[in-house]
Design an enzyme around this catalytic site. Structure first.
Site, mmCIF file in Angstrom:
data_model
loop_
_atom_site.group_PDB
_atom_site.id
_atom_site.type_symbol
_atom_site.label_atom_id
_atom_site.label_comp_id
_atom_site.label_asym_id
_atom_site.label_seq_id
_atom_site.Cartn_x
_atom_site.Cartn_y
_atom_site.Cartn_z
ATOM 1 C CB SER A 45 -0.726 -0.187 1.300
ATOM 2 O OG SER A 45 -1.610 1.261 1.102
ATOM 3 C CD GLU A 54 -2.126 5.308 4.122
ATOM 4 O OE1 GLU A 54 -2.343 5.479 5.579
ATOM 5 O OE2 GLU A 54 -2.779 6.503 3.761
ATOM 6 C CE1 TYR A 89 -3.701 -1.925 5.622
ATOM 7 C CE2 TYR A 89 -2.723 0.219 4.642
ATOM 8 C CZ TYR A 89 -3.667 -0.841 4.467
ATOM 9 O OH TYR A 89 -3.256 -1.209 2.805
HETATM 10 N N1 GDD Z 1 -11.912 7.364 5.858
HETATM 11 C C1 GDD Z 1 -13.299 8.585 5.533
HETATM 12 N N2 GDD Z 1 -13.862 9.048 6.561
HETATM 13 N N3 GDD Z 1 -11.324 9.357 5.958
HETATM 14 C C2 GDD Z 1 -11.748 10.597 5.629
HETATM 15 C C3 GDD Z 1 -12.943 10.980 6.552
HETATM 16 C C4 GDD Z 1 -13.594 11.040 6.716
HETATM 17 O O1 GDD Z 1 -14.524 10.582 6.934
HETATM 18 N N4 GDD Z 1 -12.350 12.506 6.680
HETATM 19 C C5 GDD Z 1 -11.296 12.640 5.916
HETATM 20 N N5 GDD Z 1 -10.742 12.185 5.610
HETATM 21 C C6 GDD Z 1 -9.413 11.782 5.305
HETATM 22 C C7 GDD Z 1 -8.652 10.171 6.047
HETATM 23 O O2 GDD Z 1 -8.095 11.332 6.991
HETATM 24 C C8 GDD Z 1 -7.785 9.982 4.834
HETATM 25 O O3 GDD Z 1 -6.560 11.781 4.964
HETATM 26 C C9 GDD Z 1 -8.430 10.511 3.133
HETATM 27 O O4 GDD Z 1 -9.854 10.981 3.996
HETATM 28 C C10 GDD Z 1 -8.786 9.221 3.129
HETATM 29 O O5 GDD Z 1 -9.462 7.489 3.909
HETATM 30 P P1 GDD Z 1 -9.886 6.453 3.708
HETATM 31 O O6 GDD Z 1 -10.197 6.535 2.028
HETATM 32 O O7 GDD Z 1 -9.846 5.813 4.570
HETATM 33 O O8 GDD Z 1 -8.111 5.601 2.695
HETATM 34 P P2 GDD Z 1 -7.002 5.873 3.176
HETATM 35 O O9 GDD Z 1 -5.826 6.468 2.149
HETATM 36 O O10 GDD Z 1 -6.364 5.820 4.599
HETATM 37 O O11 GDD Z 1 -6.648 4.190 3.244
HETATM 38 C C11 GDD Z 1 -7.366 3.447 1.620
HETATM 39 O O12 GDD Z 1 -6.206 3.450 0.881
HETATM 40 C C12 GDD Z 1 -4.478 3.067 1.156
HETATM 41 C C13 GDD Z 1 -3.649 2.549 -0.280
HETATM 42 O O13 GDD Z 1 -4.440 2.092 -1.423
HETATM 43 C C14 GDD Z 1 -7.402 1.839 2.291
HETATM 44 O O14 GDD Z 1 -8.131 1.420 0.953
HETATM 45 C C15 GDD Z 1 -6.111 1.155 2.416
HETATM 46 O O15 GDD Z 1 -6.249 0.003 3.079
HETATM 47 C C16 GDD Z 1 -4.992 0.929 1.488
HETATM 48 O O16 GDD Z 1 -4.253 0.933 1.694
#
Ligand code: GDD
Length: 334
Positions: free
Chosen positions: A130, A132, A154
């Site tokens: 990832s 991340e 994670y």
């Molecule tokens: N989930 C979520 N919910 N994220 C929020 C929110 C909310 O209400 N508000 C703001 N965010 C911001 C998070 O703080 C983060 O910076 C960004 O939106 C993206 O969050 P996510 O969609 O939860 O994805 P992620 O970047 O943390 O992780 C995803 O992508 C990675 C890279 O491919 C996941 O799918 C991971 O499993 C994956 O590895």
């Protein structure tokens, strides 16, 4: 060409088959003529699995049953997508995340190594690494050479799994690849992830089914691509002559705020009237900006993304609008 050299159809095993990527990858492999098996946890509330996929209920927390499934299925290719994959949840369940996302990968690699030793058959292995792992990124854009600085339990677990994958390649000559995938979304994305949370809420607000959307940090920037494009890269990695690690990304970055602009703008709504900032969605440590450089994948795999940011957002809105319309009909007849 699938990696199996026999005349019978190649066999693939997908862990996390009930997730977004498992769903797209199943279809891709079935269309290519694979026999597809999937690993799904017994308690999975994921997406429906294509009926042509044979599912096995095994758990990444339990090595014995992973071995049993590998021996029974005898796959030519294993796509390891299963994980506790929610970053925010990993702060609440750090040990569970390490067990499933980190050690779960090691258990699977061990099961494959022993299977190969017993049968003499090669199993090609794909690890869902990832973006991340770059976390507090030391440079932008991030490439295969960028140093990792994980910012969540994670991401730490994913770094562990990444290095175990590299180590099994180097120590045992295993055909093991890391796909370092940047965020990838679709209408099948889980609703706890920010893009889908936004498209679900915005379309429900459009139809009067909801009035508010509570979000955390709107300034975070991500390199968002389409999951359907990204599973193709996974397959391509396992068809090469040599195993290697690849960044898969669009090369563009956008903030959560820009995603809101795109989605609400398309629906002719003003998100500022509905969005409420709620600190419960903030993370103890945030990843501020990710943008990937997929030059290596383009040059070596011939892979490039087909769906751009705007098209992705609109595809998700169109699908969620249909869902919301169905909900509206049910509401009306209640
Ligand atoms: N989930 C979520 N919910 N994220 C929020 C929110 C909310 O209400 N508000 C703001 N965010 C911001 C998070 O703080 C983060 O910076 C960004 O939106 C993206 O969050 P996510 O969609 O939860 O994805 P992620 O970047 O943390 O992780 C995803 O992508 C990675 C890279 O491919 C996941 O799918 C991971 O499993 C994956 O590895």
């Amino acid at each position: 060409m699938p990696s199996s050299r026999t005349s019978s159809p190649p066999v693939a095993l997908i862990t996390g088959v009930t997730g977004q990527d498992g769903s797209y990858l199943s279809t891709l492999l079935l269309d290519k003529g694979y026999v597809v098996h999937g690993l799904a946890p017994t308690h999975s509330f994921g997406l429906p699995v294509d009926p042509r996929v044979t599912t096995h209920h095994a758990d990444l927390g339990e090595g014995t049953n992973l071995s049993a499934v590998i021996d029974q299925v005898a796959p030519a290719e294993v796509y390891h997508l299963g994980a506790q994959s929610h970053v925010k949840v990993s702060f609440e369940l750090p040990v569970y995340t390490a067990e499933v996302t980190g050690l779960g990968t090691l258990r699977l690699l061990e099961a494959i190594r022993h299977h190969q030793a017993r049968t003499g058959r090669q199993v090609r292995f794909y690890q869902a690494s990832s973006s991340e792992m770059f976390g507090k990124a030391v440079e932008t854009p991030q490439t295969e050479q960028t140093r990792f600085h994980p910012r969540s339990p994670y991401a730490c677990a994913k770094v562990y799994a990444y290095w175990q994958t590299v180590n099994y390649r180097e120590a045992y000559g295993m055909f093991a690849c890391n796909g370092i995938l940047f965020n990838h979304e679709s209408p099948r994305r889980g609703e706890a992830f920010v893009t889908r949370k936004i498209t679900r809420a915005a379309t429900r607000i459009k139809l009067g089914l909801a009035h508010e959307l509570r979000l955390g940090n709107l300034d975070a920037c991500r390199d968002w691509g389409f999951a359907g494009d990204y599973v193709e890269a996974m397959w391509l990695m396992l068809q090469q002559n040599e195993p290697d690690d690849y960044v898969i990304a669009t090369g563009e970055t956008h903030s959560v705020r820009e995603f809101l602009d795109e989605v609400f703008g398309y629906l002719e709504l003003d998100w500022k009237k509905s969005v409420v900032i709620d600190p419960q969605f903030n993370r103890p440590s945030e990843v501020d900006l990710l943008r990937g450089d997929a030059t290596k994948a383009r040059e070596k795999l011939g892979w490039r993304p087909k769906v751009a940011f705007r098209e992705l957002a609109r595809m998700m809105v169109d699908a969620d609008l249909k869902l919301a319309e169905q909900e509206a009909v049910i509401e009306k007849h209640r």
